[in-house]
Design a protein around this motif. Structure first.
Motif, PDB file in Angstrom:
ATOM      1  N   ASN A  46       0.836  -1.191   0.000  1.00 53.49           N
ATOM      2  CA  ASN A  46       0.000   0.000   0.000  1.00 53.49           C
ATOM      3  C   ASN A  46       0.871   1.241   0.000  1.00 53.49           C
ATOM      4  OD1 ASN A  46       0.066   1.310   2.964  1.00 53.49           O
ATOM      5  ND2 ASN A  46       0.131  -0.925   3.186  1.00 53.49           N
ATOM      6  N   GLU A  47       0.255   2.348  -0.350  1.00 52.87           N
ATOM      7  CA  GLU A  47       0.894   3.661  -0.242  1.00 52.87           C
ATOM      8  C   GLU A  47      -0.029   4.552   0.564  1.00 52.87           C
ATOM      9  OE1 GLU A  47       2.269   7.315  -3.170  1.00 52.87           O
ATOM     10  OE2 GLU A  47       2.748   5.243  -3.746  1.00 52.87           O
ATOM     11  N   LEU A  52      -2.304  -0.941  -3.453  1.00 52.60           N
ATOM     12  CA  LEU A  52      -1.670  -0.676  -4.736  1.00 52.60           C
ATOM     13  C   LEU A  52      -2.145  -1.630  -5.828  1.00 52.60           C
ATOM     14  CD1 LEU A  52       1.954   0.243  -3.626  1.00 52.60           C
ATOM     15  CD2 LEU A  52       0.132   1.760  -4.393  1.00 52.60           C
ATOM     16  N   LEU A 117      -3.203   8.810  -7.325  1.00 49.68           N
ATOM     17  CA  LEU A 117      -2.612   7.523  -7.692  1.00 49.68           C
ATOM     18  C   LEU A 117      -3.322   6.915  -8.896  1.00 49.68           C
ATOM     19  CD1 LEU A 117      -2.052   5.894  -4.169  1.00 49.68           C
ATOM     20  CD2 LEU A 117      -0.280   6.633  -5.771  1.00 49.68           C
TER      21      LEU A 117
END
Length: 506
Positions: A46-47, A52, A117
């Protein structure tokens, strides 16, 4: 005998706005938490807590926009609860969806990070039902104002110096129901009032969308359009909104409480579902006709910001989480919808499927135990069709009667086709809705020659087939050799219950 059609590739139709392929994420069930957002401490890559693998899958669709935070949740959501340090954000109860606690860990900054994103434009639904004009006005300022102001200073204190660009802004949601149980006349005045105080800051020009009708409630649309203009007049008055919405789901069960199973259905139920999906054409045509009376110049947009199938939840899951499986039937519903959207591209400027992850007709299902991600049959229709985004629509004229079958007192056309042109290529989408019989299509392509056709097919052995973590590719696209282009003619053999796309150079 093949069904014959004509496409004039040199005759332009309306542009297919890329935002017709939009998406919707509500704080509902596992759409946000466990779907988009797993938290920074999750073992899932994950970010900032954002999954992700979900981001990667949606970027492959060229996702144009994402609507948030609702839905019904939008009109009980107070944006200040979702900013600042997570451990200081107040907890609320999500009264609409399961009565669960909402910790507000996914708020404005997290949503905007998600959109960045994804490369998607944010579409924020403001709180008209339980909020105030000042609250919504300050949210716009917080997001989009540069320089020095109370809300800009607050945003900077929370770690974001530069403003974001947020064009799409919803003035409430379903004001006729969960958004306040208002009359159309009352809401029309509220839309003007709230819209007035949603300001443009700098070069961020808002596109404000009024909460429109439920299904075929054309009177609601007319009430809103009376705020815009007079019958037959091309002069548009200044109002608080630039577009209005409509919500319409594909519902086939005998009652609201019994919508039918997403996976255990027979052929009759399948045809009933497809006939219900095809009625979207009538719904959009009806609202467009009303809008044309007051806005013949088509200055006001129509936004279908909730659509999709709605079945019973999967057994053993929370009834308030609206988690349902996604079969080949759902994919064919999506294919038919997009053909309809393309035909109404002169008025329809946005559409948002409900919903993107783990809710209703989802693109993606995530397994809460293993963390596995599954791409649904509907996802594949979006991906196969993404070449239509911002393309020039091409009219499809049939020279023969369309094949069909009776469903109740109506006739269901079992062949659906749409086409577009972009970047020197033509994309043709074809759906054979017949559960048991193939159909051959012969398209006379005029005004240009096609070359190098590449076809994909989405089908499976049974209409009930779907993808799971154990079998993720039961329903998935594959190259198809049942399409030929020669001498200005495109010939396609469509197996029963199949969706086919053909891309060829022009």
């Amino acid at each position: 005998m093949a069904v014959r059609a004509v496409i004039n590739v040199d005759v332009d139709g309306p542009r297919i706005n890329r935002h017709l392929y939009g998406h919707f994420a509500e704080h509902l069930g596992r759409c946000v938490y466990g779907g988009f957002y797993v938290g920074e401490d999750s073992e899932i890559p994950n970010e900032g807590g954002i999954r992700l693998d979900v981001v990667e899958a949606l970027r492959a669709l060229d996702i144009p926009n994402l609507r948030w935070p609702g839905g019904c949740f939008a009109d009980e959501y107070h944006w200040r609860d979702g900013i600042g340090p997570k451990d200081r954000r107040p907890v609320m109860v999500n009264t609409h969806w399961g009565g669960v606690e909402e910790n507000n860990h996914f708020g404005t900054h997290e949503f905007m990070a998600l959109c960045e994103l994804l490369g998607a434009e944010p579409y924020i639904s403001g709180n008209v039902g339980s909020g105030t004009v000042r609250e919504m006005s300050e949210w716009v300022e917080y997001l989009t104002r540069d320089g020095d102001s109370p809300m800009a200073r607050l945003r900077k204190a929370n770690g974001r110096d530069e403003p974001w660009r947020v064009k799409f802004w919803g003035l409430g949601n379903e004001a006729w129901g969960c958004g306040g149980n208002m009359t159309a006349e009352h809401y029309a005045q509220e839309a003007r009032r709230f819209g007035t105080y949603c300001r443009d800051y700098g070069d961020n020009q808002l596109y404000k969308i009024a909460a429109g009708a439920n299904g075929t409630d054309y009177a609601w649309t007319e009430t809103l359009m009376k705020q815009v203009g007079h019958l037959g007049c091309r002069h548009i008055r200044s109002t608080g909104f630039h577009a209005l919405s409509v919500h319409h789901y594909t519902l086939t069960g005998p009652t609201w409480e019994e919508k039918g199973s997403a996976t255990a259905f027979d052929t009759d139920e399948y045809y009933t579902t497809m006939a219900a999906a095809a009625r979207m054409d009538e719904v959009l045509a009806g609202h467009a006709a009303v809008m044309d009376c007051y806005d013949p110049g088509k200055s006001v947009g129509l936004v279908l910001d909730e659509w999709g199938t709605w079945f019973d939840v999967e057994p053993g899951t929370n009834p308030g989480f609206l988690y349902q499986q996604n079969t080949l039937r759902d994919a064919l519903v999506a294919g038919v919808h997009f053909d309809i959207f393309h035909r109404h591209a002169d008025r329809l400027v946005m559409a948002n499927i409900a919903q993107t992850v783990n809710v209703l007709q989802a693109m993606i299902l995530t397994d809460p135990d293993s963390g596995a991600l599954v791409l649904t049959p509907t996802y594949h229709v979006f991906r196969m069709n993404k070449g239509h985004q911002d393309a020039t629509s091409l009219r499809v004229d049939f020279r023969d009667a369309l094949p069909g079958r009776p469903v109740g007192e109506a006739k269901l056309d079992t062949l659906s086709v749409s086409a577009s042109r972009k970047d020197g290529a033509v994309l043709v989408s074809l759906s054979n809705l017949d559960a048991g019989e193939p159909v051959d299509v012969e398209i006379d392509v005029r005004g240009g020659a096609l070359d190098g056709a590449e076809a994909l097919i989405l089908t499976s052995g049974a209409l009930q087939d779907h993808n799971t973590p154990e079998s993720p590719s039961v329903v998935a696209p594959r190259p198809y050799d049942g399409v030929k282009v020669a001498g200005g003619t495109l010939r396609a053999h469509l197996p029963a219950h199949s969706f086919v796309t053909v891309k060829a150079s022009l």
